[in-house]
Design a protein around this motif. Structure first.
Motif, PDB file in Angstrom:
ATOM      1  N   VAL A   1      18.446   4.044  -8.976  1.00 33.75           N
ATOM      2  CA  VAL A   1      18.276   5.045 -10.038  1.00 33.75           C
ATOM      3  C   VAL A   1      19.158   6.248  -9.735  1.00 33.75           C
ATOM      4  N   ALA A   2      20.101   6.515 -10.644  1.00 36.19           N
ATOM      5  CA  ALA A   2      21.036   7.629 -10.466  1.00 36.19           C
ATOM      6  C   ALA A   2      20.439   8.938 -10.949  1.00 36.19           C
TER       7      ALA A   2
ATOM      8  N   ALA B   1      -0.558   3.950 -12.234  1.00 33.34           N
ATOM      9  CA  ALA B   1       0.613   4.201 -13.078  1.00 33.34           C
ATOM     10  C   ALA B   1       1.514   5.250 -12.448  1.00 33.34           C
ATOM     11  N   VAL B   2       0.927   6.340 -11.968  1.00 27.51           N
ATOM     12  CA  VAL B   2       1.718   7.415 -11.372  1.00 27.51           C
ATOM     13  C   VAL B   2       2.463   6.912 -10.137  1.00 27.51           C
ATOM     14  N   ASN B   3       1.804   6.125  -9.311  1.00 32.59           N
ATOM     15  CA  ASN B   3       2.469   5.646  -8.105  1.00 32.59           C
ATOM     16  C   ASN B   3       3.517   4.577  -8.391  1.00 32.59           C
TER      17      ASN B   3
ATOM     18  N   LYS C   1       6.527   6.512  -9.655  1.00 39.49           N
ATOM     19  CA  LYS C   1       7.167   7.181  -8.516  1.00 39.49           C
ATOM     20  C   LYS C   1       8.079   6.217  -7.759  1.00 39.49           C
ATOM     21  N   ASP C   2       7.609   4.996  -7.556  1.00 42.05           N
ATOM     22  CA  ASP C   2       8.417   3.993  -6.859  1.00 42.05           C
ATOM     23  C   ASP C   2       9.689   3.669  -7.646  1.00 42.05           C
ATOM     24  N   ILE C   3       9.574   3.635  -8.957  1.00 42.34           N
ATOM     25  CA  ILE C   3      10.744   3.344  -9.792  1.00 42.34           C
ATOM     26  C   ILE C   3      11.724   4.511  -9.740  1.00 42.34           C
TER      27      ILE C   3
END
Length: 453
Positions: A116-117, A103-105, A108-110
């Motif tokens: 993503v601004a 979930a954390v990784n 992070k990718d998102i």
């Protein structure tokens, strides 16, 4: 051309029968997006319900919005801070053996995605933050009702004026507060500054974003407030963050605690087994039994819902005997469901009926409204079971059925209005096969058009 996108992308499954987080993209494609995240801590419903309403009840008419309303879904369902510890302290370092690793990784990718601004992270915090100590509930050590930044600015980055933008949020919320005690303040944690009292924020999601040159903001609502007031303040903040990014939007409800409470009562729909079985949950009964289920299958591995905070979970609850299959809306237990196993047939996709005198074809896995009566037309080698209907002749087709003909306690809702109509394939010498079903709601449409916004 502006397109409003609604994509629920289930990123991964932590454990069989445990729900996973979703990413919903709304608005224009291939545009810089505001990313909103809720649910990193499962005991903060103001945050994850706010993000969920943003995902389900807002229409983005200009710009792009990405929403993850349920980042730590297993902890949301369990209503605890973190089923595997505090996920918001795992962004600087996390072991591959940690249950939160995937979930954390993924998030992070998102966060670091080129589109993503900036990021807005939603929380519910204790007490009421005050820059100066007043008492135990109102002090610098509290986190409730404040806009949080890790540092004053992120130089050379669009939307990097962190303090200026966060103060704009504070001002906007304070113009609409419901009580003087609820006043918002800016909280700058000075995360990376030597000697910071909030150095643990070095491990947080927002500071990770900062290290990747992504502006990040957190909004906290106080746990002293009821959940609808928390959501109210979160949504005021979110709407202003969207305006900062130039987004334009519409919502389906009045932005007041009362309007939020009403929209959260909306019917929740779950589709089971490739759309052959529908659950339309509107103040449902505590349990719904004898749901036709394919042999060797589980509810929790074969369902769909347009509401990303809905999950079917197999679990053992404290004080209960044995394993249950429960449906949750966020941390709210809606109902328990129990199976009855059948082989499934595929010879019939829909049913021929007469509703209040009108001929209709009803697709399985749907719901229809009936003012007075329904007649289900008979079909060869098909048995119909109107759950709760008793006819002395044992005939359930080609007869007029009204609500008073069905036992109220067989409805799936407490109001006694929504009933199941099930269809089974019959073949001599063999067990019946389940074909599909639809729901009948006995209520006039005029009475159902309540405050849709």
């Amino acid at each position: 051309m502006i397109k409003n996108i609604f994509l629920a992308l289930f990123a991964f499954s932590l454990v069989l029968a445990e729900p996973s987080f979703s990413l919903i993209k709304k608005g224009e494609e291939n545009k810089e997006a505001v990313l909103v995240i809720g649910g990193i801590q499962g005991d903060e419903p103001g945050g994850f319900f706010s993000a969920n309403l943003l995902a389900t009840e807002y229409n983005i008419t200009k710009g792009a919005l990405w929403v993850v309303p349920n980042l730590n879904f297993p902890s949301i369902v369990k209503n605890n801070r973190g089923a595997a510890g505090d996920m918001n302290r795992k962004f600087a370092k996390i072991s591959p053996e940690d249950p939160d690793y995937k979930a954390v990784n993924f998030i992070k990718d998102i966060i670091t995605h080129k589109e993503v601004a900036f990021v807005v992270h939603l929380h519910d915090g204790s007490g009421f933050y005050r820059p100066e100590f007043i008492d135990a509930k109102h002090s610098p050590a509290r986190w409730g009702n404040c806009a949080i930044i890790d540092q004053s600015e992120l130089k050379g980055v669009k939307y990097g004026e962190l303090e200026i933008n966060a103060n704009r949020i504070v001002k906007t919320i304070n113009e609409k507060i419901k009580d003087k005690e609820h006043i918002y303040h800016l909280k700058n944690t000075h995360t990376a500054q030597k000697g910071s009292k909030d150095a643990e924020q070095l491990n947080s999601l927002t500071y990770f974003a900062i290290t990747k040159n992504k502006p990040a903001y957190a909004n906290e609502a106080s746990k002293e407030l009821d959940v609808y007031t928390r959501i109210y303040y979160h949504l005021i903040a979110l709407e202003e963050y969207m305006r900062i990014a130039g987004l334009e939007f519409e919502r389906s409800f009045e932005l007041t605690p009362k309007g939020i409470k009403e929209v959260m009562k909306k019917e929740i729909r779950l589709s089971l087994f490739d759309d052959r079985f529908l659950l339309a949950l509107k103040d449902p009964r505590a349990s719904i039994n004898y749901i036709p289920t394919p042999i060797n299958q589980q509810f929790s591995s074969n369902y769909q819902s347009q509401n990303p905070l809905v999950a079917i979970v197999d679990e053992t609850r404290k004080g209960k005997k044995g394993k249950e299959t429960n449906i949750y809306y966020g941390n709210r237990l809606l109902t328990s469901i129990r199976p009855q196993y059948f082989e499934f047939g595929h010879s019939l996709p829909a049913a021929s009926v007469k509703v209040d005198g009108r001929d209709e074809i009803v697709t399985f896995g749907s719901k229809i409204h009936v003012d007075d009566n329904i007649i289900i037309n008979s079909q060869k080698n098909v048995r119909v079971n109107v759950i709760g209907y008793e006819n002395p002749s044992k005939k359930e087709t080609d007869v007029k059925i009204t609500k008073k003909d069905i036992q109220r306690n067989y409805s799936i809702d407490k109001a006694g209005k929504i009933f199941r109509v099930e269809f089974y394939e019959q073949e001599s010498g063999k067990k019946d096969k389940f074909l599909g079903m639809f729901l009948v709601e006995f209520a006039r449409l005029e009475a159902l058009s309540i405050k849709q916004g």
